[in-house]
Scaffold this motif. Structure first.
Motif: not given
Length: 472
Positions: A216-239
């Motif tokens: 019953g909960l809504s969810f949205a997220a934004r993710y921007r890695p600091g490394r150039s041309r990367a898709l993953l950074g040191g930040d992480f999340y999960d639900v």
């Protein structure tokens, strides 16, 4: 005057003047190639060094890094000319390949299955020992089929013996060298593209897929890695939602921005999901995650901040644990957003061996929005000259101004991240992860007591993605 056999000296490429060329001629009858060094130099306009080899064994000895091009007589026998034990043999089992497979005594070559494979055996061997060199095939004038086959196998060009003169040879050498450079560059570019695509598929596959169906909960997220041309950074999340109806949300940040930190973030996220689904929460879960971090990190200086929220099945209250991480932002219906309590938080994971992380109970209310974020969102520069940071107070004010405009969900996150970038004067250098959970009783009632299937949205480098992992 036939091509002489000069005194050999390995000349590093850096020592040769611009435009100089070194040609290695491989044929068992040097007198057959009547191009002299002065003639070739005059035709080419530059100095040309010529080395000659009577067989493949001698060619391997003379083949150094400063050789620019190889002129190979296709009539050269694979054995002979001083051959003996250790002479390479050719596997002609596959027509046209002539792959070198081992050694044999002179005269022990197997009978080729294909006539062409046997005639190209010397070329195949040269291509094997000189993969970075340009190769010219020399053949009889009436054998155009063999010449074309030599180019198909890997030679850069071919020459007919009857038409061979200084001008033709010098032009062919330069063409072969430039074509080999272009082929090598194209091969490297193709490998780089394939590697980038493979890395992108890998990184996208490691992005989380929130498990919220039936919550019953809504969810949205934004993710921007600091490394150039990367898709993953040191930040992480999960639900994830556990069978008892509790919704568990987590967001964390590994110190640093490199691929090692990104890999460690993925390990911690997966470990958190596994431990959560196994029934752990609060201090017990964070203590176990710290053990994972201590075993997997590259050095003892690496640490990670973490924020976990466990939302009760009725959606009205939650348990909050902070491990050196900024406190979430809570906005109740009709009220301005505010930071949740953070005074009782514990240290970041990996700092203290026997640390503890208290779990605080928080009242959410009936309708609310909860924003969790990493410090990349609040450490951007603001003001003239970028002397100040946005900070948590600035972020709260910014979010409240957007709430007054009626923004919510994905639009709220998109506007917040865009404003942070604008205030910073360009792209943020730190990784940014922000997620938004919300509960709307009216929305739940419209769907007969349960919300429709969640459709979370995440963003990598500003590109919106669907609920599932992005297409490969």
């Amino acid at each position: 005057m036939p091509v002489p056999v000069p005194q050999q000296r390995s000349v590093p490429a850096a020592e040769t003047s611009h435009g100089d060329l070194t040609l290695l001629v491989i044929e068992d009858d040097p007198a057959g190639t009547t191009i002299t060094v002065p003639e070739l130099s005059a035709a080419a306009g530059t100095r040309v060094r010529i080395r000659t080899a009577r067989n493949l064994t001698e060619a391997a000895r003379l083949l150094t890094d400063d050789v620019d091009c190889i002129l190979l007589d296709l009539a050269l026998p694979l054995t002979g000319g001083g051959s003996g034990p250790g002479t390479p043999t050719v596997d002609a089992g596959t027509p046209g390949t002539g792959a070198v497979t081992g050694t044999a005594d002179s005269g022990s070559l197997p009978e080729p299955v294909s006539e062409r494979a046997g005639e190209l055996a010397a070329l195949t061997h040269v291509l094997g020992i000189a993969p970075q060199h340009a190769v010219l095939a020399l053949t009889a004038q009436d054998d155009t089929e063999l010449a074309a086959e030599a180019v198909r196998v890997g030679a850069q060009d071919y020459l007919f013996r009857g038409e061979l003169d200084a001008r033709v040879l010098s032009r062919a050498i330069r063409y072969a060298v430039e074509r080999k450079r272009a082929d090598t560059a194209q091969h490297q570019l193709t490998e780089s593209r394939l590697r980038a695509q493979e890395n992108a598929r890998l990184e996208r596959g490691l992005l989380p897929t929130p498990l919220l169906d039936g919550s019953g909960l809504s969810f949205a997220a934004r993710y921007r890695p600091g490394r150039s041309r990367a898709l993953l950074g040191g930040d992480f999340y999960d639900v994830v939602r556990t069978p008892d109806g509790t919704v568990h949300a987590m967001i964390g940040d590994v110190c640093g921005h490199g691929p090692d930190e990104a890999a460690l973030g993925v390990e911690l996220r997966i470990a958190w999901r596994a431990l959560t689904l196994a029934g752990l929460c609060g201090d017990e879960l964070l203590s176990t995650l710290q053990q994972v971090l201590e075993h997997e990190r590259q050095s003892e200086e690496i640490f990670a901040t973490l924020c976990t929220v466990d939302i009760a099945p009725d959606g009205r209250r939650a348990g909050l644990c902070l491990a050196g991480h900024p406190a979430p932002l809570l906005a109740r219906h009709g009220q301005p957003a505010r930071l949740l309590p953070y005074q009782d938080g514990g240290p970041a994971l990996g700092l203290l061996p026997r640390a503890r992380w208290p779990r605080r109970q928080v009242e959410l209310g009936g309708a609310w929005s909860l924003m969790m974020y990493t410090d990349g969102l609040i450490e951007g520069r603001v003001g003239t000259g970028g002397s100040e940071r946005l900070g948590q107070d600035g972020m709260v004010a910014m979010v409240n101004s957007r709430l007054e405009q009626g923004l919510a969900g994905e639009e709220l996150l998109e506007a917040a991240v865009a404003e942070v970038r604008e205030l910073n004067g360009g792209e943020l250098t730190d990784d940014v992860a922000v997620l938004l959970l919300g509960r709307d009783p009216e929305r739940i009632r419209r769907w007969g007591g349960s919300a429709p299937r969640s459709h979370p949205a995440s963003s990598v480098a500003g590109r919106p993605l669907g609920a599932q992992r992005p297409p490969l």
